[in-house]
Enzyme design. Structure first.
Site, PDB file in Angstrom:
ATOM      1  N   SER A 132      10.493   0.328  11.223  1.00  7.42           N
ATOM      2  CA  SER A 132      11.625   1.249  11.336  1.00  7.42           C
ATOM      3  C   SER A 132      12.901   0.606  10.809  1.00  7.42           C
ATOM      4  O   SER A 132      13.894   1.281  10.581  1.00  7.42           O
ATOM      5  CB  SER A 132      11.818   1.664  12.800  1.00  7.42           C
ATOM      6  N   ASP A 136       0.834  -1.202   0.000  1.00  5.08           N
ATOM      7  CA  ASP A 136       0.000   0.000   0.000  1.00  5.08           C
ATOM      8  C   ASP A 136       0.871   1.254   0.000  1.00  5.08           C
ATOM      9  O   ASP A 136       1.855   1.345   0.734  1.00  5.08           O
ATOM     10  CB  ASP A 136      -0.882  -0.009   1.254  1.00  5.08           C
ATOM     11  N   TYR A 168       2.283  10.284   0.420  1.00  2.00           N
ATOM     12  CA  TYR A 168       3.451   9.820   1.153  1.00  2.00           C
ATOM     13  C   TYR A 168       4.732  10.325   0.472  1.00  2.00           C
ATOM     14  O   TYR A 168       5.045   9.960  -0.662  1.00  2.00           O
ATOM     15  CB  TYR A 168       3.490   8.296   1.217  1.00  2.00           C
ATOM     16  N   LYS A 189       7.307  -0.435  24.093  1.00  2.00           N
ATOM     17  CA  LYS A 189       8.271   0.623  24.387  1.00  2.00           C
ATOM     18  C   LYS A 189       7.714   1.702  25.310  1.00  2.00           C
ATOM     19  O   LYS A 189       8.466   2.535  25.807  1.00  2.00           O
ATOM     20  CB  LYS A 189       8.735   1.266  23.081  1.00  2.00           C
ATOM     21  N   PRO A 196      -1.974  -0.805  13.244  1.00  2.00           N
ATOM     22  CA  PRO A 196      -2.344  -1.870  14.175  1.00  2.00           C
ATOM     23  C   PRO A 196      -1.593  -1.840  15.499  1.00  2.00           C
ATOM     24  O   PRO A 196      -2.035  -2.435  16.477  1.00  2.00           O
ATOM     25  CB  PRO A 196      -2.038  -3.148  13.379  1.00  2.00           C
ATOM     26  N   GLY A 212       4.041  -1.175   9.183  1.00  2.00           N
ATOM     27  CA  GLY A 212       5.139  -0.261   8.931  1.00  2.00           C
ATOM     28  C   GLY A 212       6.368  -0.861   9.599  1.00  2.00           C
ATOM     29  O   GLY A 212       6.275  -1.865  10.307  1.00  2.00           O
ATOM     30  N   SER A 245     -10.933   5.499   2.218  1.00  2.00           N
ATOM     31  CA  SER A 245     -10.079   5.541   3.399  1.00  2.00           C
ATOM     32  C   SER A 245     -10.585   6.593   4.365  1.00  2.00           C
ATOM     33  O   SER A 245     -10.703   7.773   4.008  1.00  2.00           O
ATOM     34  CB  SER A 245      -8.631   5.842   3.010  1.00  2.00           C
TER      35      SER A 245
END
Length: 347
Positions: free
Chosen positions: A297, A54, A59, A222, A213, A295, A156
């Site tokens: 990191s 996606d 973006y 964290k 999510p 996503g 969306s």
């Protein structure tokens, strides 16, 4: 290209089958040096059985689409095995014509050029445009599908009323209906998916491709002490959004949130998984969720995320009940007025 380690579901009432975990490149393109990182993430996802990718014109202001297109070309994967989606948003940042006929025609051409593709599998209207007639937007979306520039369409962050209006317009004109809504869904944000959209699922069979999510990392473990890590949320294109999300779900109710987060950590330890995996597994356990968009990191982080499919199998009714006790936020169902009995009058 299906993998035994991955689960696949049909997107709404369409014949499009997608992995229950997808990858979103929202953070690509906002800074230098993200293309190789993005490729490594896409490669790891494909190796793990993910077929849903996606992106959006917003973006990186188009750069994320370019990066994803370059990634696909570099990887040499079979385009037919991949489900690629993009989204068009009614904001002056990317186009002053909103979701008008003119703008959507221009937008799809620009996106396909950046992606180096002939078509996208799903085209999303990326937020409701209150200034352009919805009928105009849906008409041009159907034309783009007729032109083979997209195969399906969705929305969306439309609310239930707006979704019902989309379907009513399609019914009226005999147009192709939207097959999916892309909505935020996680342990702290539940009402739309679990209550508001229920009539839409039943009436039209829409699927959901949910984002966030892990609530922007808040459910990763964290933040179990209720504090923001030093340097976190101080820079980057979405830093303010992440900080606001922290304040909404944790900072404004710190004591209760810490109790919930630490309880989830203890339960995850019992199940032999990470807290993040537990949170992801809980999301995709919901049968009304077609896919949860990940996503990352770092590419290495995806190893743990992809393992959430196995953790999902451990979420028995008993475990789910324990999670509900920890969360304490199950949305109340819509009132069934047929069962309503008023209090008798006092004498």
């Amino acid at each position: 290209m299906e993998s035994e380690a991955m689960e696949y579901r049909y997107l709404g009432n369409s014949g499009l089958k997608i992995s229950v975990l997808g990858f979103g490149n929202m953070t690509s393109g906002w800074s230098e040096g993200t293309e190789q990182w993005s490729f490594d993430c896409v490669d790891k996802c494909i190796r793990g059985g993910v077929n849903f990718f996606d992106t959006a014109e917003f973006y990186g202001m188009g750069v994320a689409e370019t990066i994803l297109g370059n990634n696909i070309k570099q990887g040499g994967w079979d385009r037919d095995d991949l489900v690629i989606t993009t989204k068009f948003i009614p904001t002056k940042a990317v186009g002053i014509q909103g979701l008008s006929r003119k703008r959507l025609r221009q937008a799809i051409n620009h996106s396909l050029k950046r992606l180096q593709l002939d078509y996208v599998d799903v085209l999303y209207l990326h937020r409701f445009d209150c200034e352009v007639p919805l009928e105009e937007s849906i008409r041009i979306v159907n034309e783009l599908i007729d032109d083979d520039k997209a195969f399906y369409w969705g929305t969306s962050e439309f609310n239930a009323q707006q979704l019902a209006e989309c379907h009513a317009i399609c019914e009226k004109h005999g147009w192709i209906h939207p097959i999916a809504e892309q909505v935020q869904y996680h342990m702290f944000e539940r009402a739309e998916v679990e209550r508001d959209y229920v009539p839409i699922y039943k009436e039209y069979g829409m699927g959901t491709t949910v984002w966030g999510p892990l609530a922007g990392g808040l459910l990763s473990g964290k933040y179990n002490d209720g504090n923001i890590q030093p340097g976190r949320f101080e820079s980057g294109p979405f830093s303010q959004v992440y900080r606001q999300r922290f304040e909404t779900y944790v900072g404004s109710r710190k004591e209760a949130a810490v109790k919930t987060l630490q309880g989830l950590k203890s339960l995850a330890d019992e199940l032999g998984c990470s807290q993040a995996q537990l949170a992801l597994a809980w999301v995709i356990k919901n049968p009304d969720v077609t896919t949860a968009i990940l996503g990352a990191s770092s590419p290495a982080q995806l190893d743990g995320s992809l393992a959430a499919v196995e953790v999902m199998k451990k979420l028995t009714p008993e475990v789910l009940a324990r999670i509900e006790d920890l969360l304490g936020n199950r949305p109340a169902p819509s009132m069934n007025w047929r069962n309503f009995t008023p209090n008798p009058p006092r004498r």
